[in-house]
Structures are given as C-alpha cells and as structure tokens.
Motif scaffolding. Structure first.
Motif, PDB file in Angstrom:
ATOM      1  N   MET A   1      53.685 -32.578   1.549  1.00 55.66           N
ATOM      2  CA  MET A   1      54.130 -31.286   2.103  1.00 55.66           C
ATOM      3  C   MET A   1      53.756 -30.162   1.152  1.00 55.66           C
ATOM      4  O   MET A   1      53.681 -30.349  -0.056  1.00 55.66           O
ATOM      5  CB  MET A   1      55.645 -31.286   2.309  1.00 55.66           C
ATOM      6  N   GLY A   2      53.533 -28.968   1.736  1.00 55.57           N
ATOM      7  CA  GLY A   2      53.203 -27.821   0.914  1.00 55.57           C
ATOM      8  C   GLY A   2      54.439 -27.260   0.226  1.00 55.57           C
ATOM      9  O   GLY A   2      55.571 -27.658   0.499  1.00 55.57           O
ATOM     10  N   ASN A   3      54.192 -26.301  -0.668  1.00 58.33           N
ATOM     11  CA  ASN A   3      55.302 -25.694  -1.405  1.00 58.33           C
ATOM     12  C   ASN A   3      55.779 -24.402  -0.744  1.00 58.33           C
ATOM     13  O   ASN A   3      56.629 -23.706  -1.292  1.00 58.33           O
ATOM     14  CB  ASN A   3      54.904 -25.444  -2.867  1.00 58.33           C
ATOM     15  N   GLY A   4      55.212 -24.091   0.425  1.00 60.68           N
ATOM     16  CA  GLY A   4      55.645 -22.910   1.167  1.00 60.68           C
ATOM     17  C   GLY A   4      55.072 -21.611   0.659  1.00 60.68           C
ATOM     18  O   GLY A   4      55.395 -20.544   1.175  1.00 60.68           O
ATOM     19  N   LYS A   5      54.228 -21.687  -0.362  1.00 60.99           N
ATOM     20  CA  LYS A   5      53.652 -20.474  -0.943  1.00 60.99           C
ATOM     21  C   LYS A   5      52.210 -20.289  -0.475  1.00 60.99           C
ATOM     22  O   LYS A   5      51.545 -21.245  -0.080  1.00 60.99           O
ATOM     23  CB  LYS A   5      53.716 -20.543  -2.466  1.00 60.99           C
ATOM     24  N   LEU A   6      51.743 -19.038  -0.548  1.00 61.62           N
ATOM     25  CA  LEU A   6      50.422 -18.683  -0.022  1.00 61.62           C
ATOM     26  C   LEU A   6      49.478 -18.252  -1.129  1.00 61.62           C
ATOM     27  O   LEU A   6      49.806 -17.386  -1.944  1.00 61.62           O
ATOM     28  CB  LEU A   6      50.572 -17.549   1.003  1.00 61.62           C
ATOM     29  N   ALA A   7      48.297 -18.862  -1.131  1.00 60.13           N
ATOM     30  CA  ALA A   7      47.222 -18.453  -2.035  1.00 60.13           C
ATOM     31  C   ALA A   7      46.100 -17.831  -1.212  1.00 60.13           C
ATOM     32  O   ALA A   7      45.636 -18.425  -0.231  1.00 60.13           O
ATOM     33  CB  ALA A   7      46.692 -19.646  -2.825  1.00 60.13           C
ATOM     34  N   VAL A   8      45.681 -16.645  -1.596  1.00 58.67           N
ATOM     35  CA  VAL A   8      44.551 -15.959  -0.952  1.00 58.67           C
ATOM     36  C   VAL A   8      43.343 -16.083  -1.876  1.00 58.67           C
ATOM     37  O   VAL A   8      43.411 -15.712  -3.053  1.00 58.67           O
ATOM     38  CB  VAL A   8      44.879 -14.481  -0.689  1.00 58.67           C
ATOM     39  N   ILE A   9      42.247 -16.618  -1.338  1.00 58.87           N
ATOM     40  CA  ILE A   9      41.061 -16.854  -2.156  1.00 58.87           C
ATOM     41  C   ILE A   9      39.856 -16.242  -1.457  1.00 58.87           C
ATOM     42  O   ILE A   9      39.534 -16.611  -0.317  1.00 58.87           O
ATOM     43  CB  ILE A   9      40.834 -18.369  -2.382  1.00 58.87           C
ATOM     44  N   THR A  10      39.191 -15.316  -2.119  1.00 60.45           N
ATOM     45  CA  THR A  10      38.004 -14.677  -1.546  1.00 60.45           C
ATOM     46  C   THR A  10      36.739 -15.338  -2.094  1.00 60.45           C
ATOM     47  O   THR A  10      36.730 -15.879  -3.193  1.00 60.45           O
ATOM     48  CB  THR A  10      37.975 -13.168  -1.843  1.00 60.45           C
ATOM     49  N   GLY A  11      35.686 -15.285  -1.282  1.00 69.59           N
ATOM     50  CA  GLY A  11      34.452 -15.950  -1.683  1.00 69.59           C
ATOM     51  C   GLY A  11      34.639 -17.448  -1.778  1.00 69.59           C
ATOM     52  O   GLY A  11      34.119 -18.110  -2.675  1.00 69.59           O
ATOM     53  N   ALA A  12      35.385 -18.017  -0.811  1.00 64.23           N
ATOM     54  CA  ALA A  12      35.819 -19.418  -0.908  1.00 64.23           C
ATOM     55  C   ALA A  12      34.904 -20.398  -0.186  1.00 64.23           C
ATOM     56  O   ALA A  12      35.197 -21.590  -0.137  1.00 64.23           O
ATOM     57  CB  ALA A  12      37.243 -19.562  -0.370  1.00 64.23           C
ATOM     58  N   SER A  13      33.782 -19.913   0.367  1.00 66.40           N
ATOM     59  CA  SER A  13      32.920 -20.822   1.141  1.00 66.40           C
ATOM     60  C   SER A  13      32.074 -21.717   0.251  1.00 66.40           C
ATOM     61  O   SER A  13      31.685 -22.813   0.658  1.00 66.40           O
ATOM     62  CB  SER A  13      32.015 -20.017   2.081  1.00 66.40           C
ATOM     63  N   THR A  14      31.773 -21.269  -0.970  1.00 67.58           N
ATOM     64  CA  THR A  14      30.916 -22.035  -1.876  1.00 67.58           C
ATOM     65  C   THR A  14      31.354 -21.789  -3.325  1.00 67.58           C
ATOM     66  O   THR A  14      32.175 -20.914  -3.606  1.00 67.58           O
ATOM     67  CB  THR A  14      29.433 -21.605  -1.758  1.00 67.58           C
ATOM     68  N   GLY A  15      30.774 -22.563  -4.225  1.00 67.36           N
ATOM     69  CA  GLY A  15      30.863 -22.264  -5.650  1.00 67.36           C
ATOM     70  C   GLY A  15      32.255 -22.302  -6.236  1.00 67.36           C
ATOM     71  O   GLY A  15      33.098 -23.140  -5.878  1.00 67.36           O
ATOM     72  N   ILE A  16      32.531 -21.375  -7.145  1.00 71.11           N
ATOM     73  CA  ILE A  16      33.801 -21.347  -7.875  1.00 71.11           C
ATOM     74  C   ILE A  16      34.970 -21.132  -6.907  1.00 71.11           C
ATOM     75  O   ILE A  16      36.018 -21.766  -7.025  1.00 71.11           O
ATOM     76  CB  ILE A  16      33.772 -20.252  -8.964  1.00 71.11           C
ATOM     77  N   GLY A  17      34.794 -20.251  -5.927  1.00 73.33           N
ATOM     78  CA  GLY A  17      35.861 -19.985  -4.963  1.00 73.33           C
ATOM     79  C   GLY A  17      36.220 -21.211  -4.141  1.00 73.33           C
ATOM     80  O   GLY A  17      37.392 -21.480  -3.872  1.00 73.33           O
ATOM     81  N   PHE A  18      35.214 -21.972  -3.747  1.00 75.16           N
ATOM     82  CA  PHE A  18      35.408 -23.215  -2.999  1.00 75.16           C
ATOM     83  C   PHE A  18      36.219 -24.201  -3.833  1.00 75.16           C
ATOM     84  O   PHE A  18      37.158 -24.838  -3.332  1.00 75.16           O
ATOM     85  CB  PHE A  18      34.034 -23.789  -2.654  1.00 75.16           C
ATOM     86  N   GLU A  19      35.880 -24.316  -5.107  1.00 78.83           N
ATOM     87  CA  GLU A  19      36.596 -25.238  -5.997  1.00 78.83           C
ATOM     88  C   GLU A  19      38.025 -24.757  -6.264  1.00 78.83           C
ATOM     89  O   GLU A  19      38.962 -25.562  -6.340  1.00 78.83           O
ATOM     90  CB  GLU A  19      35.828 -25.399  -7.313  1.00 78.83           C
ATOM     91  N   LEU A  20      38.213 -23.454  -6.416  1.00 75.68           N
ATOM     92  CA  LEU A  20      39.557 -22.906  -6.610  1.00 75.68           C
ATOM     93  C   LEU A  20      40.445 -23.198  -5.400  1.00 75.68           C
ATOM     94  O   LEU A  20      41.626 -23.527  -5.535  1.00 75.68           O
ATOM     95  CB  LEU A  20      39.484 -21.395  -6.856  1.00 75.68           C
ATOM     96  N   ALA A  21      39.867 -23.084  -4.215  1.00 79.85           N
ATOM     97  CA  ALA A  21      40.643 -23.340  -2.995  1.00 79.85           C
ATOM     98  C   ALA A  21      41.077 -24.806  -2.927  1.00 79.85           C
ATOM     99  O   ALA A  21      42.207 -25.108  -2.519  1.00 79.85           O
ATOM    100  CB  ALA A  21      39.820 -22.958  -1.763  1.00 79.85           C
TER     101      ALA A  21
END
Length: 259
Positions: A1-21
């Motif tokens: 289950m999730g923790n109920g919190k929201l993370a917004v990640i830009t540039g998330a389709s590839t690269g560093i953003g993808f890994e952060l997501a």
C-alpha cells in the motif's frame, strides 16, 4: 500500500527523472509524472508495477500553461515532494543556433521551472512541510563553450536553489539541488551532441545519480554532486579562472571533438 503522499516528478519519461519516479513509487508515494512527449504514458505503466497510484500528463513545461496543466492534475492534493527534473540541452555554437531552440532551453530550464517551484513552494510553506529536489548540474559551475545557454540556465538553477533554501530554512520545507555530470540518458542525442567528446565518453548511470539525489533530498541536504569524477570537477571549478574553464569546456563540447 502507498503512504498516501504525492510526489510530482517532471521530465519523468526517461533518464534521471524516470529513475527518480521508480524510487518514489518503491517508497510508496503516489505519482504525478509529466513530460513533453507521449512516452510519459508508457513510463507511467512501468511505475504502476510498484502498486502505487500514477497520473501521467503530457505537457509543455516551457510554458506557464503547461505547468498549470500539471498543477491542475494534482486535483487539489497537497504536493509532498517536487522533483523538478525537466530540462533541455542544446549543443553547437551559440551564433549558429536558432532563436526558437535557445528560447526553448531558457523557457524550460529557467522560466517554467521557476514558476513551478514558486507554486509548489507556496503550497508547501503554507502547510509547513515538503521537500524539493531540483536537478541542476555541475555544468552550472563552469562557462559552457558550445553549450553556452544550457550551462547558463544550470548556473541559474544551482544559484536559485541555494537562495530558495535559505528563504525557506525555518518553514519545514527543504530544498536540495542535484548536480550530476554527464549521465547516460537521451540528453546528448536530443541536444545534438553525439559528435562531441562529452557525447561519446563513458557516463554516469542514471539510476545511481537518481539515488544520490533522492537520498540527499530525504536527508534535507543542500546539494549533492553525484559521481567522484564530478566531485573532482566541481572542486576544480571553484579554484580555476572562468576563462580557463571555458577553454576546458570547449574540449568537451565542441562539435567534432568526439570523432
């Protein structure tokens, strides 16, 4: 289950953003991910394998409207983490670049990011909690011959992050800047830099860079330089005249240097 919190990640389709997501999803955060390409929707399916809720948005983050589209997709939910990772590169000599191309770099890296940071930081400060990670670059520490506009935008982000961190220091909101060096992503292809030394050399792993950034953000650190070579380069930049750094950068980024 999730923790109920929201993370917004830009540039998330590839690269560093993808890994952060991926990391955020593994840590139980619901995700709101955005990029300026349809690939963001298939990336979102990858993130869902961690069992968390994921909303994907295709938007042009070089515009105020694109950033408003992203913020509207949160549907009133508070943003617990903002990972401002979207960025655009541009190689070749400045005098040879199209105005539309260098404007896109500035509008994405500076204008759009600054707007999004202000909106999220206002919300976080009002609640007294939140974490922000800004993907800067060690490129911001040196004048970027043959990447002049890009390095200038990263210098802005590196500087801005420290200023914002100081302004928010007693608010419960932390600001961290991630300063990677050359990382194995689609960046150099998209910046038309595959014929340069920096475009052809071995690069850092995007997953490791993302983990370094995540850990620094969660610990509330002011900045993190990912990779020992980059730490060395960052240290050298502080004691080397800008004119010498600009010449060094030419050797990395001048077209034809990677042949």
């Amino acid at each position: 289950m999730g923790n109920g919190k929201l993370a917004v990640i830009t540039g998330a389709s590839t690269g560093i953003g993808f890994e952060l997501a991926h990391i955020a999803a593994q840590e139980g955060y619901d995700l709101l991910v955005v990029a300026d390409e349809p690939l963001i929707d298939s990336a979102a399916n990858d993130f869902r394998t961690h069992g968390t809720n994921v909303i994907s948005v295709e938007a042009d983050l070089s515009t105020i409207e694109g950033n408003d589209q992203l913020l509207a997709a949160a549907n009133g939910r508070p943003i617990d983490l903002l990972l401002a990772n979207a960025g655009r590169g541009l190689g070749k000599a400045f005098v040879d670049q199209d105005v539309a191309d260098w404007r896109m770099v500035i509008d994405t890296n500076v204008t759009g990011t600054t707007y999004l940071l202000q909106k999220a930081a206002q919300q976080m400060k009002g609640r007294g909690e939140g974490r922000i990670l800004i993907t800067g670059s060690i490129a911001g520490l040196m004048p970027g011959s043959f990447q002049a506009v890009y390095n200038g935008t990263k210098a802005y982000l590196d500087s801005f992050s420290y200023a914002l961190r100081e302004e928010l220091k007693d608010s419960g909101v932390t600001v961290t800047v991630l300063m990677p060096g050359a990382t194995e992503t689609e960046f150099f292809d998209r910046a038309d830099m595959l014929d340069t030394n920096v475009g052809t050399q071995d690069k850092d792993d995007a997953g490791k860079v993302a983990r370094d950034g995540w850990d620094a953000m969660m610990s509330g650190a002011g900045h993190v330089v990912s990779g020992w070579k980059n730490k060395l380069q960052a240290a050298i930049s502080h004691i080397t005249p800008d004119s010498v750094l600009a010449k060094m950068h030419r050797n990395m980024a001048e077209p034809g240097s990677g042949k």
